[in-house]
Design a protein around this motif. Structure first.
Motif, short mmCIF file in Angstrom:
data_model
loop_
_atom_site.label_atom_id
_atom_site.label_comp_id
_atom_site.label_asym_id
_atom_site.label_seq_id
_atom_site.Cartn_x
_atom_site.Cartn_y
_atom_site.Cartn_z
N ASP A 1 0.84 -1.21 0.00
CA ASP A 1 0.00 0.00 0.00
C ASP A 1 0.87 1.25 0.00
OD1 ASP A 1 -1.98 1.93 0.34
OD2 ASP A 1 -3.16 0.67 1.67
N LEU A 2 1.91 1.26 0.82
CA LEU A 2 2.80 2.42 0.89
C LEU A 2 3.54 2.62 -0.43
CD1 LEU A 2 4.25 1.97 4.49
CD2 LEU A 2 2.75 3.82 3.71
N GLN B 1 5.18 6.44 -0.97
CA GLN B 1 5.73 6.92 0.30
C GLN B 1 7.01 6.21 0.71
OE1 GLN B 1 1.33 7.18 2.18
NE2 GLN B 1 2.94 7.81 3.58
N VAL B 2 7.54 5.36 -0.15
CA VAL B 2 8.78 4.65 0.18
C VAL B 2 9.76 4.78 -0.97
CG1 VAL B 2 7.69 2.99 1.73
CG2 VAL B 2 7.86 2.48 -0.70
N LYS B 3 11.04 4.59 -0.66
CA LYS B 3 12.11 4.64 -1.65
C LYS B 3 12.84 3.31 -1.61
CE LYS B 3 11.75 9.03 -2.98
NZ LYS B 3 11.51 9.42 -4.38
N LEU B 4 12.80 2.57 -2.71
CA LEU B 4 13.30 1.20 -2.70
C LEU B 4 14.59 1.02 -3.48
CD1 LEU B 4 9.90 -0.67 -3.14
CD2 LEU B 4 11.18 -0.30 -1.04
N ASP B 5 15.25 2.11 -3.87
CA ASP B 5 16.48 1.97 -4.66
C ASP B 5 17.66 1.56 -3.80
OD1 ASP B 5 16.19 4.43 -3.41
OD2 ASP B 5 17.57 5.43 -4.79
N ASP C 1 14.16 1.03 4.29
CA ASP C 1 14.29 1.81 3.07
C ASP C 1 14.95 3.14 3.42
OD1 ASP C 1 12.33 3.32 4.33
OD2 ASP C 1 11.08 3.50 2.54
N ARG C 2 14.98 4.05 2.46
CA ARG C 2 15.69 5.32 2.67
C ARG C 2 15.03 6.18 3.75
NH1 ARG C 2 16.87 9.15 -2.43
NH2 ARG C 2 17.56 7.15 -3.30
N HIS C 3 13.73 5.94 4.01
CA HIS C 3 13.03 6.71 5.03
C HIS C 3 13.09 6.07 6.41
CE1 HIS C 3 11.65 9.41 1.99
NE2 HIS C 3 10.88 8.52 1.40
N GLY D 1 8.06 -9.33 0.61
CA GLY D 1 7.59 -9.55 -0.75
C GLY D 1 8.12 -8.56 -1.76
N LEU D 2 9.26 -7.94 -1.47
CA LEU D 2 9.80 -6.90 -2.34
C LEU D 2 11.01 -7.41 -3.11
CD1 LEU D 2 9.69 -4.03 0.30
CD2 LEU D 2 8.06 -4.37 -1.56
N ASP D 3 11.22 -6.86 -4.30
CA ASP D 3 12.43 -7.16 -5.06
C ASP D 3 13.64 -6.55 -4.35
OD1 ASP D 3 10.98 -8.47 -7.01
OD2 ASP D 3 10.68 -6.65 -8.19
#
Length: 250
Positions: A81-82, A87-91, A125-127, A155-157
């Motif tokens: 959802d986020l 609202q999230v940074k996944l790099d 994550d970055r936050h 469940g994230l890459d």
């Protein structure tokens, strides 16, 4: 600890519906709030205040949630959802571990540099929002727990970059993660030849976000000290604390 109406509406669909037959089932929301009270205060189950369902019900339901994988699914749904909300940074992700003393013993407990207990591994994550949580005995070095912690992601890459402190300065780890397309960034230990240049290491200045996550988690007293004999129950408490942190973003 009470959930707000918007917070409960987010997680309510994830809880299994009550059976149509048998004894009336205690309301999941009240039971969850009772479990969160124990999580927040660190109190014994039998000290649960009378405004909540009986402590036996709360403890039994908590164990059912843990063993059914419900808490994993809740965290994954919240994070999805986020992500959709942007609202999230996944790099890039940040990794670290924290010691939880467990003098009572139990599964996944042994002696490490800081005494008898377990090690909670976390990735953010970055936050600084929790991305993965993993529980291990206290003895293994954190560099050996990186892959199992990555596998526990909600469940994230996997990210392009993983950032840690000097504990993660390892040529072998660098090579293993590189084969998976992940760049490991960690400052060199003093006794090692310098292997990283300055530009990637600038990202390490943002490492405080994972340390801040542990500060947030340790506001929940049931996380600070391990009281549960079963490893999955202790991890369940950590997951519930992470759930509360994620719900604050809504």
């Amino acid at each position: 600890m009470e959930l707000t109406e918007p917070q409960w509406k987010i997680v309510e669909p994830l809880f299994p519906p009550p059976k149509a037959t048998g004894r009336p089932r205690r309301d999941d929301r009240l039971v969850l709030e009772g479990v969160l009270w124990v999580l927040r205060t660190g109190a014994r189950w039998k000290d649960l205040p009378g405004r909540f369902p009986p402590y036996q019900t709360c403890h039994r339901r908590f164990q059912q949630w843990v063993r059914s994988g419900l808490l994993d699914r809740v965290l994954q749904a919240l994070y999805e959802d986020l992500v959709e909300r942007g609202q999230v940074k996944l790099d890039e992700w940040f990794i670290d571990g924290s010691f939880g003393p467990g003098e009572r013993g139990g599964s996944a407990v042994n002696y490490g540099p800081r005494g008898k207990g377990s090690k909670v591994m976390a990735i953010t994550d970055r936050h600084g929002l929790p991305v993965a949580l993993h529980l291990a005995p206290a003895a293994p070095h954190e560099v050996t727990l990186v892959h199992s912690t990555l596998d526990a992601a909600f469940g994230l890459d996997h990210p392009a970059r993983l950032i840690g402190d000097t504990a993660y300065d390892s040529d072998l780890l660098d090579q293993q993660l590189a084969r998976e397309g992940i760049e490991m960034i960690a400052r060199n230990r003093k006794n090692r030849t310098k292997t990283q240049d300055g530009r990637p290491l600038r990202r390490a200045k943002r490492r405080f976000v994972v340390e801040r996550l542990f500060a947030w988690l340790q506001r929940f007293r049931r996380v600070v000290v391990r009281y549960e004999r079963f490893a999955e129950n202790y991890l369940g408490m950590v997951q519930l604390a992470a759930m509360v942190i994620l719900l604050r973003q809504f």
